[in-house]
Design a protein around this motif. Structure first.
Motif, PDB file in Angstrom:
ATOM      1  N   ARG A 151       0.841  -1.196   0.000  1.00 17.31           N
ATOM      2  CA  ARG A 151       0.000   0.000   0.000  1.00 17.31           C
ATOM      3  C   ARG A 151       0.883   1.256   0.000  1.00 17.31           C
ATOM      4  N   GLU A 160      -0.052   4.892  -7.550  1.00 20.19           N
ATOM      5  CA  GLU A 160      -0.040   4.058  -6.350  1.00 20.19           C
ATOM      6  C   GLU A 160      -0.715   2.730  -6.659  1.00 20.19           C
ATOM      7  N   THR A 192      -2.621   0.929  -5.085  1.00 19.33           N
ATOM      8  CA  THR A 192      -4.022   0.830  -4.682  1.00 19.33           C
ATOM      9  C   THR A 192      -4.902   1.891  -5.338  1.00 19.33           C
ATOM     10  N   HIS A 193      -4.318   2.705  -6.228  1.00 17.12           N
ATOM     11  CA  HIS A 193      -5.095   3.747  -6.906  1.00 17.12           C
ATOM     12  C   HIS A 193      -4.742   3.794  -8.395  1.00 17.12           C
ATOM     13  N   THR A 252      -1.383  10.287 -10.518  1.00 15.85           N
ATOM     14  CA  THR A 252      -0.897   9.461 -11.634  1.00 15.85           C
ATOM     15  C   THR A 252      -0.041  10.326 -12.542  1.00 15.85           C
TER      16      THR A 252
END
Length: 209
Positions: A96, A130, A132-133, A162
């Protein structure tokens, strides 16, 4: 992107024979690796894995029976070239908050002017986000664009957090003129001439052998 939980079993048998037996049980052989840890060989449920991997860059929570749980992303998915079922999956362990580089799809919306030909030069682009994103993709509007217009990677509106992992001047969309009937006819004649030349050359090659 929501996490998809998948129950996995430890795998101790290897080789083609073992892999075939696993697939006959509607399961998928897989391996987990990353962050300097030793590879973890596992078996995944076939149906759940197939559903999860329909989503690009699916974030998976792999819960190994009797072992640890790992957050992972699909790195490589091998499929049967004829039937399309999943033969093997390589999964890379992520954490994470960790930044990862992934390819995301480019989606077009809108319409260019009527006499324009829209060429999608890059169906996907490499970005850093990331783990998780990870965005599902990036949408590009071509509404009203005229012949000669171009959209480069630097023009894309990426989600917060991003960033591009490719050169900013990478061409993504190119708006060109529709080919004329004469151009299409010329291309057809050129292809036919090339095919005829190849056909005429075959006997010569055979004789040389």
């Amino acid at each position: 992107m929501a996490e998809v939980k998948i129950q996995a079993e430890s795998r101790t048998e290897f080789g083609k024979g073992a892999a075939r037996r696993i697939r006959r049980d509607n399961k998928v052989p897989a391996v987990l690796y990353g962050h300097g840890s030793d590879p973890v060989h596992i078996t995944l449920p076939g149906h759940d894995t197939m559903l999860a991997l329909k989503t690009a860059n699916a974030l998976l929570m792999i819960e190994v029976e009797g072992g640890e749980s790992h957050l992972a992303l699909p790195k490589q998915v091998q499929r049967d070239p004829i039937k399309g079922f999943i033969e093997h999956v390589d999964l890379v362990i992520v954490r994470r908050g960790e930044k990862v580089q992934v390819d995301i799809a480019v989606h077009l919306e809108g319409e260019a002017v009527s006499d324009a030909l829209v060429v999608l030069e890059a169906q996907s682009i490499l970005v850093e986000a990331e783990a998780t994103h990870i965005p599902d993709g990036v949408t590009v509007s071509i509404e009203g664009l005229e012949v000669g217009a171009q959209i480069h990677a630097s023009d894309l509106k990426l989600p917060t957090g991003t960033t591009l992992a490719i050169e900013p001047d990478t061409l993504v969309v190119n708006i060109t003129a529709q080919p004329t009937a004469e151009q299409l006819e010329g291309e057809t004649e050129g292809e036919e001439a090339a095919a005829a030349a190849d056909s005429a050359a075959e006997p010569v090659a055979a004789a040389a052998e």
